[in-house]
Design a protein around this motif. Structure first.
Motif, mmCIF file in Angstrom:
data_model
loop_
_atom_site.group_PDB
_atom_site.id
_atom_site.type_symbol
_atom_site.label_atom_id
_atom_site.label_comp_id
_atom_site.label_asym_id
_atom_site.label_seq_id
_atom_site.Cartn_x
_atom_site.Cartn_y
_atom_site.Cartn_z
ATOM 1 N N THR A 165 0.663 -1.480 0.002
ATOM 2 C CA THR A 165 0.356 0.187 0.295
ATOM 3 C C THR A 165 0.746 1.354 -0.220
ATOM 4 O OG1 THR A 165 -2.079 -1.224 1.417
ATOM 5 C CG2 THR A 165 -1.895 1.670 1.646
ATOM 6 N N ASP A 166 0.572 2.281 -0.658
ATOM 7 C CA ASP A 166 1.078 3.685 -0.867
ATOM 8 C C ASP A 166 0.224 4.736 0.429
ATOM 9 O OD1 ASP A 166 1.706 6.012 -1.373
ATOM 10 O OD2 ASP A 166 1.989 5.463 -3.698
ATOM 11 N N ILE A 167 0.855 5.051 0.929
ATOM 12 C CA ILE A 167 0.776 5.425 2.631
ATOM 13 C C ILE A 167 -0.201 7.171 1.597
ATOM 14 C CG2 ILE A 167 1.814 4.362 4.168
ATOM 15 C CD1 ILE A 167 3.428 7.241 4.267
ATOM 16 N N THR A 168 0.285 7.645 0.973
ATOM 17 C CA THR A 168 -0.591 8.489 -0.042
ATOM 18 C C THR A 168 -1.685 8.427 -0.085
ATOM 19 O OG1 THR A 168 0.645 8.309 -2.077
ATOM 20 C CG2 THR A 168 1.848 9.322 -0.622
ATOM 21 N N ASP A 169 -2.038 6.732 -0.660
ATOM 22 C CA ASP A 169 -3.284 6.790 -0.864
ATOM 23 C C ASP A 169 -4.294 6.103 0.529
ATOM 24 O OD1 ASP A 169 -5.815 5.143 -1.450
ATOM 25 O OD2 ASP A 169 -4.712 4.844 -3.578
ATOM 26 N N LEU A 170 -4.837 7.142 0.774
ATOM 27 C CA LEU A 170 -5.540 7.273 2.095
ATOM 28 C C LEU A 170 -6.689 6.166 2.013
ATOM 29 C CD1 LEU A 170 -6.238 8.136 4.470
ATOM 30 C CD2 LEU A 170 -7.745 9.883 3.392
ATOM 31 N N ALA A 171 -7.506 6.287 0.649
ATOM 32 C CA ALA A 171 -8.789 4.712 0.899
ATOM 33 C C ALA A 171 -8.112 3.478 0.684
ATOM 34 C CB ALA A 171 -9.036 5.276 -0.609
ATOM 35 N N THR A 196 2.457 15.143 -1.649
ATOM 36 C CA THR A 196 2.624 14.324 -1.432
ATOM 37 C C THR A 196 2.968 13.666 0.062
ATOM 38 O OG1 THR A 196 2.814 13.670 -3.556
ATOM 39 C CG2 THR A 196 3.168 11.876 -2.356
ATOM 40 N N ALA A 197 4.220 14.138 -0.099
ATOM 41 C CA ALA A 197 5.352 14.238 1.166
ATOM 42 C C ALA A 197 4.150 13.955 2.582
ATOM 43 C CB ALA A 197 6.601 14.450 1.479
ATOM 44 N N LEU A 198 4.069 15.436 2.313
ATOM 45 C CA LEU A 198 2.979 15.369 4.492
ATOM 46 C C LEU A 198 1.888 15.428 3.870
ATOM 47 C CD1 LEU A 198 4.118 19.151 4.239
ATOM 48 C CD2 LEU A 198 4.936 17.656 4.926
ATOM 49 N N GLY A 199 1.234 14.936 2.639
ATOM 50 C CA GLY A 199 0.173 13.964 2.474
ATOM 51 C C GLY A 199 -0.282 12.832 3.518
ATOM 52 N N GLY A 200 1.067 12.043 2.478
ATOM 53 C CA GLY A 200 0.991 11.080 3.646
ATOM 54 C C GLY A 200 1.305 11.016 5.406
ATOM 55 N N LEU A 201 2.020 12.014 5.470
ATOM 56 C CA LEU A 201 1.784 11.730 7.345
ATOM 57 C C LEU A 201 0.611 12.100 7.786
ATOM 58 C CD1 LEU A 201 3.183 12.586 9.949
ATOM 59 C CD2 LEU A 201 3.571 14.445 9.246
ATOM 60 N N LEU A 202 0.020 13.058 7.342
ATOM 61 C CA LEU A 202 -1.336 12.827 7.234
ATOM 62 C C LEU A 202 -2.738 11.805 6.726
ATOM 63 C CD1 LEU A 202 -1.770 17.044 5.795
ATOM 64 C CD2 LEU A 202 -1.461 15.910 8.371
ATOM 65 N N ASN A 203 -2.023 11.146 6.168
ATOM 66 C CA ASN A 203 -3.277 9.903 6.099
ATOM 67 C C ASN A 203 -3.201 9.165 6.953
ATOM 68 O OD1 ASN A 203 -4.257 11.414 3.878
ATOM 69 N ND2 ASN A 203 -2.746 10.147 2.372
ATOM 70 N N ILE A 204 -1.233 9.016 8.009
ATOM 71 C CA ILE A 204 -1.334 8.542 8.969
ATOM 72 C C ILE A 204 -1.979 8.660 9.992
ATOM 73 C CG2 ILE A 204 0.524 7.748 10.409
ATOM 74 C CD1 ILE A 204 0.707 5.874 8.028
ATOM 75 N N VAL A 205 -2.128 10.041 10.373
ATOM 76 C CA VAL A 205 -3.155 10.316 11.264
ATOM 77 C C VAL A 205 -4.048 9.984 11.524
ATOM 78 C CG1 VAL A 205 -3.485 12.380 13.150
ATOM 79 C CG2 VAL A 205 -0.758 11.959 12.243
#
Length: 315
Positions: free
Chosen positions: A50-56, A92-101
């Motif tokens: 999974t790519d963490i930048t893909d929230l779904a 994209t980079a910061l979006g991945g961190l936000l998706n984790i949260v």
């Protein structure tokens, strides 16, 4: 189960091993592989491609596994540097961190650990122990500490806003089995590899020439992984930021002595003339809140790494 992003990577794989040794199952999130490594076959481990930048897609992991904690070791920064689309790469980079949260909030996870770096202290005129309460410079000479500083500010805000315990790991110079970098930031891994292979070290990739007196807080990766696992599983943490390191400065000269104790004819001598800086991480918080003590001194770390390399492993 503990979800570990970058769980098949250098620090991630050793963190997973430490979590398993402490009785925790792990879900490893990777972009490129869904195969469980042979070394973990039969363990309580699952790998999700999974790519963490893909929230779904990230949230879908929670439908298949009961996630109780998150260790976020995947890099939340544009990498490699020099991307053609710097704005999109940053988003994209910061979006991945936000998706984790966001995922932690959806799943009811109470603690997230996020990798930071000793590099965020650069720019401060400090000699000796680097403490977590030191003021940080608003500038940075490298992409990694720049985004780690941004990440720490973001996670501080998000921890307050969501009530999730988000913990930053300021990780020192980590080295040992599986190191993918070689002499990218410091000389230690290449000095050991050269001794194991009977060659001279290739240090041209370092940002500056290496000298015998150069010193850094070197933490063997097995200790780094165990420290992170202890922080993730602690019943209570009293801080949001923890230094993760050995708590001492190791010089190249000390490392070379340890290597030559095991490989007397190693051709790894370095010139004198370095600064002899003694910067190292103060790990008092880590020790007090988790009971962590490094298990690998310089000689034990060198012996273990040499054995790994001599067993046919490339790095």
């Amino acid at each position: 189960m503990i979800l570990v992003t970058g769980g098949l990577g250098f620090i991630g794989s050793h963190t997973v091993r430490a979590l398993l040794d402490m009785g925790e199952g792990c879900v490893l999130v990777q972009r490129r592989s869904a195969a469980v490594p042979s070394a973990l076959t039969g363990q309580d481990v699952a790998v999700e491609r999974t790519d963490i930048t893909d929230l779904a897609a990230l949230l879908g992991i929670g439908d298949r596994h009961k996630i109780s904690g998150i260790v976020h070791l995947a890099g939340s920064m544009p990498w490699p540097p020099g991307a053609d689309q710097p704005v999109e790469a940053t988003r994209t980079a910061l979006g991945g961190l936000l998706n984790i949260v966001q995922a932690a909030r959806n799943w009811g996870v109470s603690r997230i650990g996020v990798a930071s770096t000793i590099g965020i202290y650069r720019g401060q005129p400090v000699e000796g122990a680097l403490r977590e309460d030191l003021p940080l410079s608003m500038t940075s000479g490298h992409l990694i500490p720049t985004f780690k500083k941004i990440g720490e500010l973001l996670t501080g805000h998000l921890s307050d806003a969501t009530g999730i315990d988000i913990v930053n790991y300021r990780i020192s110079g980590t080295w040992g089995p599986g190191d993918p970098h070689g002499a990218l930031f410091f000389a230690a891994p290449e000095l050991v590899r050269a001794a194991a292979q009977g060659t001279e070290p290739e240090l041209s990739t370092l940002p500056a020439p290496a000298y015998a007196e150069d010193a850094l807080d070197l933490c063997y990766v097995k200790d780094t992984g165990r420290a992170i696992a202890l922080l993730q599983l602690a019943d209570r943490l009293n801080h949001r930021t923890y230094n993760v390191g050995s708590g001492r400065a190791t010089t190249n000269a000390e490392l070379i002595t340890a290597i030559k104790h095991a490989v007397p004819d190693a051709r790894i001598d370095l010139p004198t003339g370095g600064t002899g800086s003694s910067d190292h991480l103060d790990i008092t918080r880590l020790q007090q809140d988790t009971g962590f003590r490094p298990a690998y001194d310089t000689e034990r770390a060198v012996a273990d790494y040499l054995a790994w390399l001599r067993a046919g492993n490339e790095r």
